[in-house]
Design a protein around this motif. Structure first.
Motif, PDB file in Angstrom:
ATOM      1  N   ARG A   1      25.844  38.405  33.357  1.00 51.28           N
ATOM      2  CA  ARG A   1      26.855  38.851  34.311  1.00 51.28           C
ATOM      3  C   ARG A   1      26.235  39.709  35.407  1.00 51.28           C
ATOM      4  O   ARG A   1      26.787  39.857  36.487  1.00 51.28           O
ATOM      5  N   TYR A   2      25.083  40.318  35.114  1.00 51.19           N
ATOM      6  CA  TYR A   2      24.395  41.126  36.108  1.00 51.19           C
ATOM      7  C   TYR A   2      23.306  40.314  36.804  1.00 51.19           C
ATOM      8  O   TYR A   2      22.564  40.840  37.629  1.00 51.19           O
TER       9      TYR A   2
ATOM     10  N   MET B   1      22.692  45.972  24.147  1.00 48.73           N
ATOM     11  CA  MET B   1      21.397  45.315  23.925  1.00 48.73           C
ATOM     12  C   MET B   1      20.286  46.346  23.709  1.00 48.73           C
ATOM     13  O   MET B   1      19.445  46.184  22.825  1.00 48.73           O
TER      14      MET B   1
ATOM     15  N   ASP C   1      21.911  40.759  30.445  1.00 49.19           N
ATOM     16  CA  ASP C   1      23.260  40.196  30.506  1.00 49.19           C
ATOM     17  C   ASP C   1      23.375  39.353  31.775  1.00 49.19           C
ATOM     18  O   ASP C   1      23.151  39.864  32.882  1.00 49.19           O
TER      19      ASP C   1
ATOM     20  N   TYR D   1      32.341  41.942  13.915  1.00 48.77           N
ATOM     21  CA  TYR D   1      31.312  42.678  13.174  1.00 48.77           C
ATOM     22  C   TYR D   1      31.931  43.255  11.897  1.00 48.77           C
ATOM     23  O   TYR D   1      32.172  44.462  11.795  1.00 48.77           O
TER      24      TYR D   1
ATOM     25  N   ASN E   1      17.260  36.223  27.550  1.00 50.62           N
ATOM     26  CA  ASN E   1      16.346  37.176  26.946  1.00 50.62           C
ATOM     27  C   ASN E   1      17.146  38.475  26.727  1.00 50.62           C
ATOM     28  O   ASN E   1      18.141  38.419  26.030  1.00 50.62           O
ATOM     29  N   ASP E   2      16.786  39.592  27.337  1.00 49.07           N
ATOM     30  CA  ASP E   2      17.562  40.808  27.055  1.00 49.07           C
ATOM     31  C   ASP E   2      18.518  41.186  28.184  1.00 49.07           C
ATOM     32  O   ASP E   2      19.121  42.261  28.152  1.00 49.07           O
TER      33      ASP E   2
ATOM     34  N   TYR F   1      23.280  36.846  27.072  1.00 50.08           N
ATOM     35  CA  TYR F   1      22.030  37.410  27.562  1.00 50.08           C
ATOM     36  C   TYR F   1      20.981  36.315  27.752  1.00 50.08           C
ATOM     37  O   TYR F   1      20.847  35.432  26.901  1.00 50.08           O
TER      38      TYR F   1
ATOM     39  N   VAL G   1      32.805  37.980  25.221  1.00 45.88           N
ATOM     40  CA  VAL G   1      31.481  37.514  24.828  1.00 45.88           C
ATOM     41  C   VAL G   1      30.446  38.072  25.812  1.00 45.88           C
ATOM     42  O   VAL G   1      30.683  38.090  27.013  1.00 45.88           O
ATOM     43  N   ASN G   2      29.337  38.537  25.284  1.00 43.58           N
ATOM     44  CA  ASN G   2      28.204  38.915  26.134  1.00 43.58           C
ATOM     45  C   ASN G   2      27.152  37.827  26.021  1.00 43.58           C
ATOM     46  O   ASN G   2      26.804  37.411  24.910  1.00 43.58           O
TER      47      ASN G   2
ATOM     48  N   LEU H   1      26.458  37.388  22.027  1.00 41.30           N
ATOM     49  CA  LEU H   1      26.902  38.452  21.122  1.00 41.30           C
ATOM     50  C   LEU H   1      28.329  38.821  21.464  1.00 41.30           C
ATOM     51  O   LEU H   1      28.647  39.061  22.639  1.00 41.30           O
ATOM     52  N   PRO H   2      29.199  38.867  20.469  1.00 42.03           N
ATOM     53  CA  PRO H   2      30.569  39.287  20.756  1.00 42.03           C
ATOM     54  C   PRO H   2      30.575  40.703  21.325  1.00 42.03           C
ATOM     55  O   PRO H   2      29.794  41.555  20.900  1.00 42.03           O
TER      56      PRO H   2
ATOM     57  N   SER I   1      21.040  34.594  24.126  1.00 43.74           N
ATOM     58  CA  SER I   1      21.709  35.231  22.988  1.00 43.74           C
ATOM     59  C   SER I   1      23.174  35.438  23.321  1.00 43.74           C
ATOM     60  O   SER I   1      23.502  35.955  24.387  1.00 43.74           O
TER      61      SER I   1
END
Lengths: 96, 145
Positions: free
Chosen positions: A72-73, B71, A70, B109, A67-68, A65, A62-63, A90-91, A88
């Motif tokens: 993890r960073y 992204m 990630d 997806y 806003n935009d 975020y 899973v990612n 996102l897979p 957000s």
């Protein structure tokens, strides 16, 4: 440092919506991404395993975020959120 | 039961971009994303961009598209009123066919095209698939000039 819970929008991918009553987007509260996930898990227990693994880290596929960016960073689950942020989920696109 | 799929339409330039990125990634697997018009996530027409991404796994056996590249590709597509319509990755030593891991991961997806490039033999082999509910169906790749 004092931090306060704020409401943020959490956008869910199609795959996870069945765990949240079909919603594409839900509102949750917290001071960090981890808090927000805990708030979500309290209401949608099925969602918890999809977001966080057994060791308490963000699930490998899973990612997440803020806003935009990630998280993890940033500071992983300790990443702070402020009013109006959008989280957000996102897979990850992965395979062998 | 299979399903009916339109062909994947790439330009020759996009084809070259994909194959070149796959060779550049050696010895690791390389990966990237395809954007284009879509309705309700369903690809509708030719690919508008083949965007190389970093492989976070830095592995010859697995790939994970760099989350930041994902992204930025998503935002670029949205700015054009488009969507991400597929992804590609290389198989350095095996066929251009989805691995069991590829099939399992494709669940996230289900509307996408999945492009595999095999570098096993002397010449690259590109094949494209739709993968839904564990079912793999090959679709034609049409190159436009």
């Amino acid at each position: 440092m004092y931090t306060r819970d704020v409401p943020v929008e959490v956008r869910l991918p199609t795959l996870l919506r069945p765990h949240a009553g079909g919603a594409a987007s839900v509102t949750a509260e917290g001071a960090t991404v981890g808090d927000v996930f805990a708030d979500l898990a309290a209401r949608y227990p099925g969602l918890s395993d999809q977001l966080v693994d057994e060791s308490g880290s963000i699930h490998k596929f899973v990612n997440v975020y803020r806003n935009d960016d990630d998280v993890r960073y940033l500071d992983q689950l300790d990443t702070k959120v402020t009013d109006g942020d959008v989280i957000s989920i996102l897979p990850a696109v992965a395979g062998g | 039961m299979g399903f009916v799929s339109p062909p994947l339409r790439l330009t020759e330039g996009q084809y070259r971009t994909i194959v070149a990125h796959c060779y550049d990634g050696l010895p690791d697997e390389a990966c990237g994303l395809l954007t284009g018009p879509a309705v309700d996530d369903e690809p509708l027409g030719p690919v508008t961009e083949a965007r190389p991404c970093r492989n976070e796994d830095k592995s010859a056996r697995t790939y994970r598209i760099d989350s930041r590249d994902f992204m930025s590709t998503l935002r670029a597509a949205e700015a054009r009123g488009e969507a991400i319509v597929g992804g590609w990755h290389s198989h350095t030593h095996t066929d251009a066919y989805p691995s069991p891991t590829d099939v399992a991961q494709a669940e996230a997806y289900p509307a996408w095209f999945y492009v595999l490039v095999s570098l096993r033999d002397g010449a690259p082999v590109m094949r494209a698939y739709r993968i839904r509910g564990g079912t793999v169906a090959e679709c034609r790749v049409v190159l436009d000039r």
